[in-house]
Design an enzyme around this catalytic site. Structure first.
Site, PDB file in Angstrom:
ATOM      1  N   ASN A 111       0.839  -1.196   0.000  1.00 63.86           N
ATOM      2  CA  ASN A 111       0.000   0.000   0.000  1.00 63.86           C
ATOM      3  C   ASN A 111       0.874   1.248   0.000  1.00 63.86           C
ATOM      4  O   ASN A 111       2.106   1.174  -0.071  1.00 63.86           O
ATOM      5  CB  ASN A 111      -0.933  -0.019   1.216  1.00 63.86           C
ATOM      6  CG  ASN A 111      -0.176   0.195   2.512  1.00 63.86           C
ATOM      7  OD1 ASN A 111       0.858  -0.428   2.748  1.00 63.86           O
ATOM      8  ND2 ASN A 111      -0.667   1.063   3.362  1.00 63.86           N
ATOM      9  N   CYS A 118       1.789   3.379   2.291  1.00 71.07           N
ATOM     10  CA  CYS A 118       2.759   3.577   3.378  1.00 71.07           C
ATOM     11  C   CYS A 118       3.535   2.322   3.736  1.00 71.07           C
ATOM     12  O   CYS A 118       4.246   2.296   4.749  1.00 71.07           O
ATOM     13  CB  CYS A 118       2.053   4.129   4.613  1.00 71.07           C
ATOM     14  SG  CYS A 118       1.333   5.763   4.351  1.00 71.07           S
ATOM     15  N   GLU A 141       2.766  -0.770   4.856  1.00 67.96           N
ATOM     16  CA  GLU A 141       2.534  -1.537   6.077  1.00 67.96           C
ATOM     17  C   GLU A 141       1.298  -2.422   6.014  1.00 67.96           C
ATOM     18  O   GLU A 141       1.108  -3.287   6.856  1.00 67.96           O
ATOM     19  CB  GLU A 141       2.434  -0.599   7.287  1.00 67.96           C
ATOM     20  CG  GLU A 141       1.056  -0.065   7.637  1.00 67.96           C
ATOM     21  CD  GLU A 141       0.556   1.038   6.706  1.00 67.96           C
ATOM     22  OE1 GLU A 141      -0.487   1.641   6.983  1.00 67.96           O
ATOM     23  OE2 GLU A 141       1.216   1.308   5.697  1.00 67.96           O
ATOM     24  N   PRO A 173       3.154   4.873   9.453  1.00 70.75           N
ATOM     25  CA  PRO A 173       4.158   5.896   9.792  1.00 70.75           C
ATOM     26  C   PRO A 173       3.688   6.921  10.809  1.00 70.75           C
ATOM     27  O   PRO A 173       4.502   7.443  11.579  1.00 70.75           O
ATOM     28  CB  PRO A 173       4.471   6.561   8.449  1.00 70.75           C
ATOM     29  CG  PRO A 173       3.302   6.264   7.583  1.00 70.75           C
ATOM     30  CD  PRO A 173       2.787   4.922   8.024  1.00 70.75           C
ATOM     31  N   SER A 209       1.947  12.677  11.017  1.00 76.12           N
ATOM     32  CA  SER A 209       1.130  13.804  11.458  1.00 76.12           C
ATOM     33  C   SER A 209       0.298  13.449  12.682  1.00 76.12           C
ATOM     34  O   SER A 209       0.199  14.242  13.624  1.00 76.12           O
ATOM     35  CB  SER A 209       0.218  14.268  10.326  1.00 76.12           C
ATOM     36  OG  SER A 209       0.972  14.783   9.260  1.00 76.12           O
ATOM     37  N   SER A 210      -0.313  12.262  12.668  1.00 76.70           N
ATOM     38  CA  SER A 210      -1.187  11.914  13.790  1.00 76.70           C
ATOM     39  C   SER A 210      -0.415  11.786  15.091  1.00 76.70           C
ATOM     40  O   SER A 210      -0.972  12.001  16.172  1.00 76.70           O
ATOM     41  CB  SER A 210      -1.962  10.625  13.493  1.00 76.70           C
ATOM     42  OG  SER A 210      -1.097   9.564  13.173  1.00 76.70           O
TER      43      SER A 210
END
Length: 751
Positions: free
Chosen positions: A444, A446, A448, A615, A618-619
């Protein structure tokens, strides 16, 4: 030394201020002082310093919002590596401003949740499914809200939360509570409020982080909640344009998509019987590239598409060059994220410095009757040797290259652009619990989350949350894992899949991804480093076990996922499709895995894939922890935002300064070994960025003139494959002569 001057009534007697509702009033210094003292409460800062910085910024006609903004800027200016906690003062001041704006706009702050729900349903902001709860139940839920939890954010987290996730006239705890109630709405009526309360506390206390699509879209009508999608193009126009259409629908709803193009015929192949007529994969990638730009997630940002190609494809050299500055501009695609699907056979030939053959999948399909893209492991190796034995006699469109030189070209492109990602196909498919139903073609966005994909039939779809290790006590680990799995299984019932193949996959495999963030914080609190592999292994053994056991318990309650029969799970194999004997040899508590294996064979498991570490760049700022499971990029630095610089630092930096190891100066082989250790207990993947510092003396303190060279990076990438890492996300570099502490930007680049 003279003490800093503070605000005084005498200096401001003639100043009038404009309130948020437009009225004017004389400036009252005590009101400002009250706000300052509140913002500094229980934080190791001197509130007098903040007052002193504000004195020169007051003027007649100033608005109360300007005063608040000035206080925030003053707090940020006071922030430093020696006094990092001023960023929390700035965060509280931002939240105070949000509270005041909301009160002016709607007439109240917290305390009237049922009224808020009714208003937002009428305005079309909230999904009507929230009305499954009676007004009396909403009043009960209102009592759970703790406004003090709004004050735990630093400035970066508070701004991201309010700007990216909150709806108009909505407060943070209302957003979290609404999400919790909706997630619990699929529970049995007698249990809804109990589960909603548990969900709310885990989310509001920042022990569980909802992925962006869930937090942003769950409350609104017809929102798509999945983060990750993967599709594959078949070698015909209907499939190609169908995949582009699907990518557009995913992008519209804010998801990221992986598109595998390995079945597409190569440049120079046959079209309608005409030789040398095919333009290869690049034209179709350009269409995906332009789709990502055009369908820009509702104007928030460009769509996000990763395009994957197997390492044997004849178009690979052009694929690697499609983001380089030189060459034909018509064959470039700068807004997609290239991903290389790598086989073990290729990596072995790289290690042995042997030749590798690039071929056209269309010719292999038509001449030999084989679909090379579908194959992995021993089946691929046998077929590939057969193809190489057929060169010239059957296969005419091919190219022989040196495998190591090709890998060096990959590395060169990575150092220039950060990509392609590397996705190890055999490692992933060996760990696939659904080998009886197909194969996994690529990763995908990112790197993972993935599962089986069938062109036009099944598209990988996955919902994500992350456990915040920074805010979790050891004794809470089991409960939080259970809550995380249940949240995600419930969201499968609530989401609106963007197209049919996504809905089919969601129902058949019920794929979820429980991830983690804040590992660097967890280690630093315990005065551990990334070399303590046993402690890291024990932590993720617990997480892997508890999440898997939670899915098994859900299967008892709700039934196994429909494709369970014949899966590796049904054979008693566990995390990563490994036989139970592996766990008996490697687990610190092997007996629990033996029992879990028997329980899954008897009761099934609810979700085909359960854990995946995203990853979280931002969150993690919203969560107030370090991103994902990687070392902190830097202990303290400033990030450039639209309104100025914002200080970024991990949460426990004041008391654990020396135990935060900075990734920008850390030997990346240590990172690889840590990720490989974690990967043993994670059934899907881990977003692993590698960061190479190209300045002299960083990794070799005894040799101050020595820099990292290509062979060092080569050995690190090879080690990742050898140790069983499933993917390598971005390759980052700190360039020579550009090592400026105040201008580091890597913290936000992954998203």
């Amino acid at each position: 030394m003279q003490a800093p001057s503070t605000l005084s009534e005498d200096s401001t007697t003639d100043i009038h201020v404009v309130r948020r509702d437009g009225s004017t009033t004389p400036l009252e210094i005590n009101k400002i002082r009250t706000v300052v003292n509140w913002a500094c409460r229980r934080i190791q800062v001197n509130s007098i310093a903040l007052e002193a910085h504000l004195t020169t910024r007051l003027r007649p006609g100033i608005t109360t919002r300007e005063i608040q903004d000035n206080l925030i800027r003053c707090a940020l200016d006071l922030c430093s590596p020696q006094e990092p906690d001023w960023r929390y003062v700035a965060g509280r001041l931002h939240i105070w401003s949000l509270w005041k704006d909301t009160k002016v706009s709607r007439g109240y702050q917290y305390g009237q949740y049922a009224r808020t729900v009714q208003a937002k349903v009428l305005e079309g902001q909230y999904d009507r499914r929230i009305l499954i709860y009676t007004p009396e139940e909403l009043e009960i839920a209102n009592t759970w809200i703790n406004p003090d939890w709004d004050t735990d954010y630093d400035y970066a987290g508070a701004v991201l939360l309010t700007k990216r996730y909150l709806l108009a006239n909505e407060l943070p705890q209302e957003a979290f509570l609404t999400c919790a109630l909706l997630i619990a709405s699929v529970e049995a009526p007698e249990n809804r409020l109990t589960w909603a309360h548990r969900f709310y506390e885990a989310i509001a206390r920042r022990q569980i982080s909802l992925a962006t699509p869930i937090l942003a879209n769950l409350r609104i009508p017809n929102g798509s909640l999945a983060s990750c999608f993967i599709t594959a193009m078949d070698d015909n126009l209907e499939s190609i344009f169908g995949s582009i259409h699907d990518a557009a629908r995913i992008s519209k709803n804010g998801g990221g998509v992986g598109v595998n193009l390995s079945r597409i015929r190569a440049t120079g192949s046959w079209v309608m019987g005409k030789a040398n007529a095919s333009g290869g994969v690049i034209p179709w990638i350009k269409l995906l590239n332009d789709t990502a730009i055009a369908v820009n997630q509702g104007g928030r940002r460009a769509g996000a598409v990763t395009v994957s190609l197997d390492v044997w494809h004849l178009d690979l050299p052009e694929f690697l060059e499609m983001q380089a500055e030189n060459g034909d501009a018509r064959r470039k695609a700068y807004d997609v994220f290239p991903q290389l699907v790598v086989s073990d056979e290729f990596m072995r030939r790289v290690a042995a410095d042997e030749e590798w053959t690039l071929v056209d999948p269309y010719e292999v399909r038509t001449r030999l009757g084989l679909e090379l893209a579908e194959l992995w492991g021993e089946a691929f190796e046998n077929t590939y040797h057969k193809i190489e034995a057929s060169l010239e006699s059957e296969i005419t469109l091919y190219k022989r290259v040196n495998a190591r030189l090709l890998f060096k070209q990959v590395m060169r492109t990575q150092l220039e652009t950060g990509m392609p990602y590397l996705w190890f196909k055999d490692t992933v498919n060996r760990a696939n619990p659904n080998q009886h139903e197909g194969y996994i073609p690529g990763g995908n966005l990112c790197q993972e989350s993935w599962s089986n994909v069938k062109p036009g039939e099944e598209s990988h779809t996955c919902n994500l949350v992350s456990i915040n290790l920074a805010n979790l006590e050891n004794e809470q680990r089991e409960e939080i894992c259970q809550i995380a799995v249940r949240i995600l299984d419930n969201t499968i019932e609530l989401t609106s899949p963007p197209f049919a193949a996504s809905a089919t996959h969601n129902a058949k495999y019920r794929t979820i991804g429980v991830g983690c963030m804040g590992l660097a914080d967890w280690l630093s609190i315990r005065h551990l480093t990334y070399t303590r592999l046993q402690e890291i292994s024990d932590l993720f053994e617990d997480i892997g076990y508890y999440c898997t056991a939670a899915s098994m318990e859900l299967a008892k309650e709700r039934g196994a996922y429909p494709a369970f029969a014949g899966s590796e799970w049904s054979k008693g194999h566990l995390i990563g499709a490994k036989p139970v004997d592996w766990f008996l040899q490697h687990a610190s508590q092997p007996e629990r895995f033996s029992k879990l294996s028997q329980d899954i064979k008897q009761h099934g498991i609810r979700n085909s894939h359960i854990t995946a570490i995203a990853p979280n760049t931002s969150s993690s700022l919203v969560q107030g922890c370090t991103a994902s499971v990687l070392p902190v990029y830097s202990k303290f630095f400033y990030e450039q935002w639209a309104k100025g610089t914002v200080p970024i630092a991990p949460p426990y930096i004041r008391d654990n300064l020396w135990f935060y190891v900075e990734n920008k100066t850390m030997d990346q082989k240590k990172v690889v070994r840590a990720i490989a250790t974690i990967q043993q207990w994670i059934d899907t993947g881990i977003s692993m960025e590698l960061l190479f510092n190209l300045n002299a003396g960083v990794y070799f303190p005894d040799e101050p003139e020595r820099c990292l060279v290509a062979v060092d990076i080569f050995e690190t990438l090879m080690l990742a494959w050898e140790l069983g890492c499933k993917a390598i996300y971005y390759i980052r570099t700190v360039q020579k002569d550009s090592f400026k502490e105040s201008n580091e930007q890597c913290v936000a680049c992954a998203n």
